[in-house]
Design a protein around this motif. Structure first.
Motif, PDB file in Angstrom:
ATOM      1  N   PRO A   1       3.578 -29.824  -6.366  1.00 45.88           N
ATOM      2  CA  PRO A   1       3.068 -28.655  -6.648  1.00 45.88           C
ATOM      3  C   PRO A   1       2.814 -27.902  -7.509  1.00 45.88           C
ATOM      4  CG  PRO A   1       4.734 -29.074  -4.932  1.00 45.88           C
ATOM      5  CD  PRO A   1       4.665 -30.145  -5.667  1.00 45.88           C
ATOM      6  N   ALA A   2       1.658 -27.144  -8.101  1.00 45.35           N
ATOM      7  CA  ALA A   2       1.665 -26.422  -9.186  1.00 45.35           C
ATOM      8  C   ALA A   2       2.530 -25.359  -9.367  1.00 45.35           C
ATOM      9  CB  ALA A   2       0.138 -25.886  -9.133  1.00 45.35           C
ATOM     10  N   VAL A   3       3.004 -24.970 -10.506  1.00 46.21           N
ATOM     11  CA  VAL A   3       3.804 -23.901 -10.694  1.00 46.21           C
ATOM     12  C   VAL A   3       3.434 -23.005 -11.924  1.00 46.21           C
ATOM     13  CG1 VAL A   3       5.953 -25.159 -10.114  1.00 46.21           C
ATOM     14  CG2 VAL A   3       5.214 -25.278 -12.209  1.00 46.21           C
ATOM     15  N   ALA A   4       3.839 -21.819 -12.073  1.00 47.23           N
ATOM     16  CA  ALA A   4       3.426 -21.028 -13.243  1.00 47.23           C
ATOM     17  C   ALA A   4       4.002 -21.411 -14.415  1.00 47.23           C
ATOM     18  CB  ALA A   4       3.847 -19.558 -13.056  1.00 47.23           C
ATOM     19  N   GLU A   5       3.549 -21.347 -15.606  1.00 48.34           N
ATOM     20  CA  GLU A   5       3.976 -21.765 -16.797  1.00 48.34           C
ATOM     21  C   GLU A   5       4.971 -20.909 -17.103  1.00 48.34           C
ATOM     22  OE1 GLU A   5       2.723 -23.009 -21.369  1.00 48.34           O
ATOM     23  OE2 GLU A   5       1.205 -22.943 -20.027  1.00 48.34           O
ATOM     24  N   GLN A   6       6.290 -21.496 -17.491  1.00 49.65           N
ATOM     25  CA  GLN A   6       7.401 -20.596 -17.491  1.00 49.65           C
ATOM     26  C   GLN A   6       7.536 -19.951 -18.827  1.00 49.65           C
ATOM     27  OE1 GLN A   6      11.150 -23.007 -17.155  1.00 49.65           O
ATOM     28  NE2 GLN A   6      12.197 -21.767 -18.692  1.00 49.65           N
TER      29      GLN A   6
END
Length: 739
Positions: free
Chosen positions: A436-441
């Motif tokens: 799943p895609a996640v926001a760049e930390q």
């Protein structure tokens, strides 16, 4: 051009130096005077308010100095595997600098897998230079918590399951970091062996397990490495939070070990002002620590060691000597780092550091299985390679919590393979699976990409089709830095590979018998397909140069020599923490029922055959071990004696072997592990070359900790010294008796 470089260096050196005031007779500014004399002089010139201010943060990663006295601020950086990007004063978001892109070094599981203290020294030297260049005087690392369960989300930041291995590797790391005038802050002290409920779980463990398993690496870092800083952990022990824990910080760290450095809280790990005052904490860090300051004009003044501390001293309820104790330790840190005029300038983002990271990764990569000698890939015969798997292209230097990095570059495994094989070999790529895609930390305003339906079957079919048309298939899978994979703050939810990788691997094995599975993880994983796959490689999270490092091993430019720093059990029931039914506790309490039997100690005791053993790792050559010999078959407790074995490279190419020494106590009055690692040496041998490897055994290798007496005991009786290539591959042994 040289003039510009000199100007840059001069500017950096001026920025790095404190703006010294010159009070009359200021001993503390004279670095030729003994540090303790300088500390007392500086302390005598400080106001009460200045002293208290030094005990708590002023921003996300800094604490105040005393500007009027020329005493600089303390600046820290997250840094298990690289120097974190600059963030806003009181936000986790990156500040948007354009000159803070670092070199990412391999995760510490990879470093531990080198079983080579020279690599630990290289690591410490390189990351210490990067920290120094950025003018950080505290590096928040290394981590040495013991690998107790493969579900711990933060295991990738640590050095494995064995206290002797982690103790040996941490010392040169700490020493080399500190040669740069940067304090190594060894963490997380102590018993932070799970992320679930980490901020409040109370750990119940026997004194014996505490001293034999969970403390040795910290003790080695302090007494042998000379660490200048220690970070307390989030969890509780004996119902006190470890950031202000009487037993750990005062009784053990200060009194037993003689630690003279500074104790720093984990971010937000402080919970009580009086405990923080009296139980050994020196510096409090973290935003919104006490939960009462969201609307305060200056949140940091409301920290437990800020205004509440100052008010208690002003009222007379707490004596000023309590703050003096803390400030002495903080000043000692500053004099050792920022106010050391001989502190080198360091270097940052250099090719030298990138190549150091590549070398460490190459030595840490573990060849787990190589049936049919499918590896190394023979490029004289292979004309088409199918690279399959999301981890062949996924960035592994971002995410995962505080180890997330903004890197100068990160070379993927796919790019590394393409670079290595050139135009003579066709390389195709199929993703195979998708996470799943996640926001760049840490990026301000970063949004999670729009959710989409992942076509699992379509991706798998595409990969199988690519595999059928290739001479060899290189599958890159494993875990990643997403939540519940290898990530701070959360543990893994399952032992199995995520994203339906197991089904994909089995399908690939049916499509092409020349399949190599490369796992990129910081943790053990289940491998139900192990008998279907001829070759398996543990590639770790290998940092900036990951792609080149992995490609060099797969293609045979580098002969693999890494060894596992932890046991890979067949299933979770073969892990002691989980088999005893206690992990992860009930949300309030967690008891270590497996006691001292962690990792291979548990497997030995219960005769549970691992999938891959602690210390296991294959090579492209072979090694023969001769007879194990000892110079004394009988000795007294204070004697030292030597165990030796001849090792020969019986293959056709140069290679390195890690020779491991285990000790068995055959007559102990208390239960002991079947064997325990007490020595190892990594040797390189040319084809046909042989070498005698010797180990010196002393009293320390034979001891156990007696809870009832609270002391280390060496008992007379019969012992065995075992020499092996892993914890289960014992090549020879010799008995001896202690009189």
């Amino acid at each position: 051009m040289n003039g510009i470089k000199q100007l840059i260096v001069l500017s950096l050196s001026l920025l790095a130096a404190p703006s010294f005031a010159q009070p009359k007779g200021a001993v503390y500014l004279d670095d030729k005077k003994p540090i303790e004399e300088r500390i007392e002089d500086a302390l005598s010139r400080m106001t009460l308010e200045e002293k208290v201010a030094m005990c708590h943060a002023q921003s996300k990663f800094s604490s105040p100095g005393v500007p009027r006295l020329g005493i600089p601020e303390v600046w820290t950086s997250d840094g298990p595997h690289g120097i974190r990007a600059e963030v806003f004063w009181d936000e986790w978001n990156t500040a948007g600098w354009t000159n803070d892109s670092c070199i990412a070094f391999p995760a510490l599981t990879c470093l531990a897998a080198t079983w080579n203290s020279e690599m630990a020294a290289l690591y410490g030297k390189s990351i210490g230079e990067e920290a120094r260049y950025r003018n950080k005087n505290v590096l928040l690392g290394p981590g040495v918590n013991i690998y107790r369960t493969p579900l711990n989300g933060r295991n990738f930041e640590y050095m494995g399951e064995d206290p002797f291995l982690s103790s040996t590797m941490v010392v040169p790391y700490v020493q080399e970091v500190q040669k740069n005038g940067v304090a190594a802050c060894v963490k997380h002290f102590a018993l932070n062996n799970q992320e679930q409920d980490r901020d409040h779980i109370n750990v119940n463990v026997s004194d014996r397990a505490l001293y034999e398993i969970y403390l040795p690496a910290f003790k080695a870092a302090v007494q042998k490495g000379g660490a200048w800083a220690i970070m307390g952990s989030y969890n509780k022990y004996k119902d006190e939070h470890c950031c202000h824990n009487q037993y750990l910080l005062k009784d053990i760290l200060r009194k037993e070990w003689g630690f003279d450095g500074v104790v720093i809280s984990d971010w937000g790990g402080v919970h009580d002002t009086k405990q923080a005052i009296y139980n050994g904490l020196d510096m409090e860090f973290g935003s919104w620590t006490n939960g009462l300051t969201w609307s305060a004009s200056n949140a940091y003044d409301n920290y437990y060691l800020a205004m509440p501390f100052l008010k208690l001293i002003r009222s007379g309820e707490v004596k000023e000597e309590e703050v003096d104790k803390k400030v002495r330790n903080i000043l000692r840190l500053i004099f050792r780092t920022t106010m050391d005029r001989n502190r080198p300038l360091g270097s940052f983002g250099t090719e030298e550091h990138a190549l150091a990271g590549r070398k460490i990764a190459q030595e840490g990569i573990v060849l787990l299985q190589n049936n049919k000698n499918i590896l190394p890939v023979d490029l004289t015969k292979v004309k088409k390679i199918a690279v399959i798997g999301e981890n062949a292209v996924k960035r592994m230097t971002i995410g995962g919590g505080s180890s997330s990095l903004k890197v100068k570059y990160e070379l993927s495994p796919l790019a590394g393979i393409q670079n290595r094989v050139g135009k003579d070999v066709e390389v195709t790529f199929a993703q195979g699976y998708e996470s799943p895609a996640v926001a760049e930390q840490d990026v301000k305003g970063a949004k999670v990409p729009e959710k989409k339906v992942i076509d699992v079957e379509g991706l798998r079919n595409e990969a199988v089709s690519a595999a059928k048309n290739a001479d060899v298939v290189l599958f890159f899978g494993g875990l990643n830095k997403n939540d519940n994979q290898d990530c701070e703050g959360v543990d893994r939810k399952e032992y199995s590979l995520p994203y339906e990788q197991n089904k994909l691997i089995s399908s690939l094995a049916k499509a092409n018998p020349n399949l190599v599975v490369v796992l990129l993880t910081g943790n053990a994983v289940a491998m139900p397909w192990v008998k279907e796959v001829p070759a398996i490689v543990e590639g770790w999270y290998s940092g900036t140069e990951a792609g080149n490092a992995i490609a060099s091993v797969l293609m045979g430019d580098v002969n693999p020599s890494g060894k596992l720093p932890f046991t890979i059990p067949v299933s979770l029931k073969d892990n002691g923490a989980i088999a005893m039914g206690e992990y992860p506790g009930n949300g309030k309490e967690e008891t270590y029922n497996e006691d001292i039997f962690v990792g291979y100690r548990w497997a030995d005791k219960h005769k549970a055959k691992p999938l891959f053993s602690f210390g296991h790792g294959l090579s492209y050559t072979t090694f023969a071990y001769g007879k194990v010999e000892i110079d004394k078959s009988k000795a007294s407790a204070n004697d030292k004696f030597t165990v030796s074995v001849k090792v020969k490279n019986t293959g056709k190419r140069t290679g390195s072997e890690v020779v491991q020494l285990y000790i068995s106590d055959l007559e102990s009055s208390l239960p002991r592990p079947v064997k325990e690692l007490k020595g190892f040496k990594k040797i390189q041998l040319n084809a046909g070359e042989e070498q005698i490897v010797s180990f010196t055994i002393g009293n320390e290798a034979l001891q156990f900790f007696d809870d009832s007496k609270h002391e280390w005991i060496t008992e007379p009786g019969k012992f065995e010294a075992l020499i092996g290539a892993s914890s289960t591959d014992i090549r020879g042994k010799v008995g001896f008796e202690l009189k």
